[in-house]
Motif scaffolding. Structure first.
Motif, PDB file in Angstrom:
ATOM      1  N   LYS A 169     -15.791   0.741  -1.669  1.00  0.00           N
ATOM      2  CA  LYS A 169     -14.334   0.664  -1.648  1.00  0.00           C
ATOM      3  C   LYS A 169     -13.802   0.004  -0.384  1.00  0.00           C
ATOM      4  CE  LYS A 169     -10.235   3.508  -2.528  1.00  0.00           C
ATOM      5  NZ  LYS A 169      -9.756   4.860  -2.913  1.00  0.00           N
ATOM      6  N   ASP A 170     -14.394   0.329   0.768  1.00  0.00           N
ATOM      7  CA  ASP A 170     -13.923  -0.255   2.022  1.00  0.00           C
ATOM      8  C   ASP A 170     -14.171  -1.758   2.067  1.00  0.00           C
ATOM      9  OD1 ASP A 170     -13.010   2.167   2.932  1.00  0.00           O
ATOM     10  OD2 ASP A 170     -14.840   2.643   4.039  1.00  0.00           O
TER      11      ASP A 170
ATOM     12  N   ARG B 220     -11.649  -3.381  -0.321  1.00  0.00           N
ATOM     13  CA  ARG B 220     -10.310  -3.342   0.262  1.00  0.00           C
ATOM     14  C   ARG B 220     -10.169  -4.433   1.340  1.00  0.00           C
ATOM     15  NH1 ARG B 220      -6.149   0.299   0.786  1.00  0.00           N
ATOM     16  NH2 ARG B 220      -7.243   1.861  -0.478  1.00  0.00           N
TER      17      ARG B 220
ATOM     18  N   LEU C 282      -9.841  -7.884  -0.184  1.00  0.00           N
ATOM     19  CA  LEU C 282      -8.489  -8.128  -0.686  1.00  0.00           C
ATOM     20  C   LEU C 282      -7.514  -8.386   0.457  1.00  0.00           C
ATOM     21  CD1 LEU C 282      -8.318  -5.384  -3.466  1.00  0.00           C
ATOM     22  CD2 LEU C 282      -8.255  -7.859  -3.858  1.00  0.00           C
ATOM     23  N   GLN C 283      -7.626  -7.624   1.528  1.00  0.00           N
ATOM     24  CA  GLN C 283      -6.726  -7.793   2.664  1.00  0.00           C
ATOM     25  C   GLN C 283      -6.847  -9.190   3.284  1.00  0.00           C
ATOM     26  OE1 GLN C 283      -8.024  -4.464   5.032  1.00  0.00           O
ATOM     27  NE2 GLN C 283      -6.489  -3.058   4.174  1.00  0.00           N
TER      28      GLN C 283
ATOM     29  N   GLU D 111     -10.265   1.044 -10.709  1.00  0.00           N
ATOM     30  CA  GLU D 111      -9.956   1.179  -9.291  1.00  0.00           C
ATOM     31  C   GLU D 111      -9.787  -0.188  -8.632  1.00  0.00           C
ATOM     32  OE1 GLU D 111     -11.372   3.891  -5.483  1.00  0.00           O
ATOM     33  OE2 GLU D 111     -12.787   3.511  -7.117  1.00  0.00           O
TER      34      GLU D 111
ATOM     35  N   LEU E 167      -6.414  -1.438  -6.692  1.00  0.00           N
ATOM     36  CA  LEU E 167      -6.448  -1.911  -5.308  1.00  0.00           C
ATOM     37  C   LEU E 167      -5.868  -3.315  -5.198  1.00  0.00           C
ATOM     38  CD1 LEU E 167      -9.951  -0.606  -4.153  1.00  0.00           C
ATOM     39  CD2 LEU E 167      -7.722   0.075  -3.229  1.00  0.00           C
ATOM     40  N   LYS E 168      -6.157  -4.143  -6.177  1.00  0.00           N
ATOM     41  CA  LYS E 168      -5.611  -5.504  -6.181  1.00  0.00           C
ATOM     42  C   LYS E 168      -4.087  -5.466  -6.253  1.00  0.00           C
ATOM     43  CE  LYS E 168      -4.187  -9.413  -8.449  1.00  0.00           C
ATOM     44  NZ  LYS E 168      -2.922  -9.599  -9.195  1.00  0.00           N
TER      45      LYS E 168
ATOM     46  N   GLU F 299      -2.143  -3.055  -5.304  1.00  0.00           N
ATOM     47  CA  GLU F 299      -1.625  -2.446  -4.084  1.00  0.00           C
ATOM     48  C   GLU F 299      -1.687  -3.393  -2.888  1.00  0.00           C
ATOM     49  OE1 GLU F 299      -3.328   0.683  -0.770  1.00  0.00           O
ATOM     50  OE2 GLU F 299      -3.918   0.984  -2.868  1.00  0.00           O
ATOM     51  N   ILE F 300      -2.806  -4.104  -2.731  1.00  0.00           N
ATOM     52  CA  ILE F 300      -3.060  -4.844  -1.499  1.00  0.00           C
ATOM     53  C   ILE F 300      -2.690  -6.320  -1.601  1.00  0.00           C
ATOM     54  CG2 ILE F 300      -4.865  -5.574   0.119  1.00  0.00           C
ATOM     55  CD1 ILE F 300      -6.357  -2.963  -0.681  1.00  0.00           C
TER      56      ILE F 300
END
Length: 306
Positions: free
Chosen positions: A102-103, A106, A109-110, A137, A141-142, A144-145
């Protein structure tokens, strides 16, 4: 621009698909390979280059893999460090989300916030594959970020013949942000047509948008390559398999077959109001097969121009 074509739901989007080089290459070797790719690719009139994120997939079947699995360079790294600036068109990067925690996902994506970026999220090879992050998930995340990323999904015609729900999977992915779909390589014409039938019918019944469907076609240069395609889950009808394996020139005949399959699907889809495009896949390293993929690409352009 590719993003505009996708979001305008245009027909005729044309991709060329490549596998990144093997990870074992030195930096100098990678630079040489990339230079050859750039020289070849910049002569093509395409909307984007597809770079695959290769998975082992051995846990998907008990059948022995025809070719050994060799790890390839991460497609994002190959694009960013070797291809991006010199190419005159966008790169569509596959992302096998289950390979990352997940990290890591994330952070990935960032790093793409605010950039014009195209990607296709790919799920696990099988339900038995151990993953640290699932597709739902990844979609969340996509959103959201990095909501501005142009996101694509995978469509598998063969799965539709078995489970009869590939169109429902596609609409579920659309609800999760997918704006276009790239199919697995198509040799089963009837499976692809049945998917288009149900895709169009469901959209009409439920007042849903029809996003672009990009059908992948691939030249095949040998009987062993054909066996590998079957190992990957590509359905090759028995009569076509026999025709190709008994051919005096399997590469030539597979190019003609792929062209004919796409031509039928292109006009069949357009007749139903579906935006249809093509991804010509070139995953071989033999010069003859690379040249055959370029020939096929030009043939597809002529079909789309009619």
């Amino acid at each position: 621009m590719l993003t505009d074509k996708i979001r305008s739901k245009e027909s005729g989007i044309l991709f060329y698909g490549l596998t990144p080089p093997k990870a074992k290459h030195t930096k100098e070797e990678l630079e040489t390979i990339a230079a050859k790719h750039i020289e070849r690719l910049n002569n093509l009139d395409i909307d984007g280059l597809v770079l695959y994120d290769i998975q082992d997939e051995s846990d998907r079947t008990d059948i022995e893999r025809p070719f050994p699995f060799i790890k390839t360079l991460d497609p994002c790294d190959y694009a960013k460090n070797y291809l991006d600036a010199p190419l005159k068109f966008p790169i569509v990067v596959y992302k096998a989300v289950g390979k990352y925690d997940k990290d890591e996902f994330r952070l990935w994506l960032q790093e793409r916030v605010g950039k014009r970026f195209h990607t296709v999220f790919v799920g696990a090879a099988s339900k038995d594959t151990k993953v640290t992050i699932g597709m739902k998930e990844a979609y969340d995340l996509k959103k959201e970020i990095s909501p501005d990323i142009t996101l694509g999904g995978i469509m598998i015609p063969e799965r539709h013949i078995v489970k009869h729900d590939e169109h429902l999977r596609v609409f579920s992915k659309i609800d999760n942000g997918c704006e276009f779909f790239v199919s697995q390589c198509v040799y089963d014409l009837m499976a692809a047509k049945k998917f288009l039938d149900d895709y169009a019918a469901y959209a009409k019944e439920h007042n849903k948008p029809l996003v672009p469907i990009i059908f992948t076609i691939t030249p095949c240069g040998s009987a062993k390559t054909l066996d590998f395609m079957k190992w990957l889950g590509i359905n090759i009808p028995t009569h076509l398999e026999e025709r190709l394996k008994n051919s005096e020139d399997i590469l030539h005949d597979s190019v003609k077959l792929s062209r004919d399959i796409f031509e039928i699907l292109y006009f069949y889809g357009k007749g139903k109001g579906i935006p249809v495009g093509c991804n010509v896949e070139s995953v071989a390293i033999r010069k003859a097969e690379i040249e055959a993929s370029i020939e096929l690409l030009h043939d597809i352009q002529k079909i789309m121009e009619r």
